[in-house]
Design an enzyme around this catalytic site. Structure first.
Site, short mmCIF file in Angstrom:
data_model
loop_
_atom_site.label_atom_id
_atom_site.label_comp_id
_atom_site.label_asym_id
_atom_site.label_seq_id
_atom_site.Cartn_x
_atom_site.Cartn_y
_atom_site.Cartn_z
N CYS A 163 0.80 -1.24 -0.10
CA CYS A 163 -0.07 -0.05 -0.13
C CYS A 163 0.85 1.35 0.23
O CYS A 163 0.17 2.24 -0.01
CB CYS A 163 -0.84 0.10 1.28
SG CYS A 163 -2.44 -1.24 0.78
N LYS A 189 0.49 3.55 -3.18
CA LYS A 189 -0.65 4.29 -3.47
C LYS A 189 -0.17 6.00 -3.49
O LYS A 189 0.80 6.51 -3.41
CB LYS A 189 -1.61 4.71 -2.08
CG LYS A 189 -2.61 3.41 -1.87
CD LYS A 189 -3.26 3.96 -0.60
CE LYS A 189 -4.64 2.96 -0.34
NZ LYS A 189 -5.66 3.14 0.52
N ASP A 204 -14.14 2.83 1.72
CA ASP A 204 -13.29 1.72 1.33
C ASP A 204 -13.74 1.01 0.33
O ASP A 204 -13.11 0.07 -0.43
CB ASP A 204 -13.33 0.61 2.34
CG ASP A 204 -12.64 1.36 3.86
OD1 ASP A 204 -11.36 1.70 3.73
OD2 ASP A 204 -13.16 1.36 4.66
N GLY A 259 -10.85 -12.71 -14.25
CA GLY A 259 -9.96 -11.72 -13.72
C GLY A 259 -9.41 -11.27 -15.20
O GLY A 259 -9.97 -11.35 -16.12
N ASP A 289 -10.54 0.21 7.35
CA ASP A 289 -9.33 -0.40 7.74
C ASP A 289 -8.16 0.86 7.24
O ASP A 289 -8.45 1.59 6.47
CB ASP A 289 -9.34 -1.59 6.59
CG ASP A 289 -9.40 -1.36 5.38
OD1 ASP A 289 -9.71 -0.30 4.84
OD2 ASP A 289 -9.14 -2.37 4.67
#
Length: 354
Positions: free
Chosen positions: A21, A24, A55, A143, A231
């Protein structure tokens, strides 16, 4: 004649300019990018959209069901391909839990440098993600794949929630307490890992927390006294607490001494093992954060540390605190702790750290 040997594969983390993360886009830059986007008509069935940087999106299907839709993907945060897949999948599914829902299926998002990584390595990444989906009780139903310069993996995660149990990040109220489900420090640990300075015990702790599904979300959302839920991920505890404050137009106060930290991370941060994302986070929202005059640099780094697959942050009434902590503990989050509270804002919403 024997076929030429394939060159040794590079470390996965060497292929990414930033892992997990920490990839980002910085919050200040993201705000600049999005400010010129045109507003679109919002159907009444869209219970949660982009208004408060929540989220996931939530769309009401009927009186009993709302669909949660979210996606998350990033570059490697670790070198083991199976662990990378597990972390990325756990992180993506977390957003469903953070809205109070239960996941129902996922789609894989795969971008890989196919001339650099073997099909066996790529397969291990995908199997890591699939193992987490099996643990969550959901299939990977499809996917999309591309040939990419950097290795990228993640999921589109879909879930269901009762419309009355949807928990936004913007509904905290003055008097609420804040409870954090997982300890901080993943970004610091990843920085130490990338420089070869994270031992086996530290790596094991990092994998344990980043691959633990936030399964407490639906049970927390069903508690009457839980008002807001999110979160903690790439913007760090400070950034996601600020999103709560701004959404509710309140002031959020953190008791830094009560915030759980992963063992050893404060010492690592003091030695300079800090991600670039931590500094970018502070540059993006630091003007809305009040710190004590003697707040240490390593503590600020942890306050803004990007958490990959981080814990749930709950705003709840004092009367529901025991039930909230019991729910966390029942799901295996033994370090869940009260880390602050919510008060009325005297001016603009902000975060106050004591």
């Amino acid at each position: 004649m024997n076929a030429p040997e394939r060159p040794a594969e590079p470390r996965l983390t060497s292929l990414s300019h930033g892992g997990g993360c920490g990839c980002k886009i910085a919050p200040g830059v993201l705000s600049e990018i999005l400010k010129g986007t045109a507003a679109m008509p919002i159907p009444k069935e869209l219970l949660v959209g982009i208004e408060t940087a929540d989220d996931a999106a939530v769309y009401q299907l009927n009186d009993e069901q709302a669909l949660i839709a979210t996606t998350d993907f990033f570059m490697p945060i670790v070198d083991d391909p199976h662990d990378f897949g597990r972390i990325a999948a756990t992180n993506a599914i977390s957003d469903v839990y953070a809205m109070g829902g239960r996941p129902i299926m996922a789609l894989a998002l795969v971008g890989m440098p196919i001339n650099v990584l073997s099909t066996q390595t790529i397969g291990r990444i995908l199997e890591g993600g699939a193992s987490v989906c099996r643990a969550a009780g959901i299939p990977i139903a499809g996917g999309h794949t591309i040939d990419s310069v950097e290795a990228i993996y993640g999921l589109v995660a879909l879930g269901l929630v009762h419309p009355k149990h949807v928990k936004r990040n913007a509904d905290a109220q003055p008097g609420d307490l804040l409870v954090l489900g997982k300890p901080l420090g993943v970004g610091v640990m990843s920085a130490a890992l990338k420089k070869g300075e994270l031992g086996d015990a530290g790596y094991a702790r990092m994998i344990e927390t980043t691959t633990k599904l936030n399964t407490a979300g639906p049970d927390l959302a069903a508690l009457p006294g839980v008002r807001a839920l999110t979160d903690v991920t790439g913007f760090g505890l400070a950034g996601h607490a600020l999103e709560m404050a701004r959404g509710a137009r309140c002031e959020v106060r953190l008791d830094w001494s009560a915030v759980p930290l992963m063992s050893g991370v404060r010492e690592l941060a003091a030695q300079g093992f800090v991600t670039g994302a931590s500094g970018r986070n502070w540059a993006g929202y630091g003007s809305d954060v009040a710190l004590p005059a003697d707040f240490a640099a390593e503590d600020r780094a942890l306050l803004t540390d990007p958490q990959t697959s981080g814990g749930l942050l709950v705003a709840c009434t004092p009367g529901s605190l025991d039930a909230v902590l019991a729910t966390f503990h029942r799901h295996g989050f033994g370090q869940a702790a009260v880390v602050g509270g919510v008060t009325a804002a005297s001016a603009a919403p902000r975060l106050l750290v004591a």
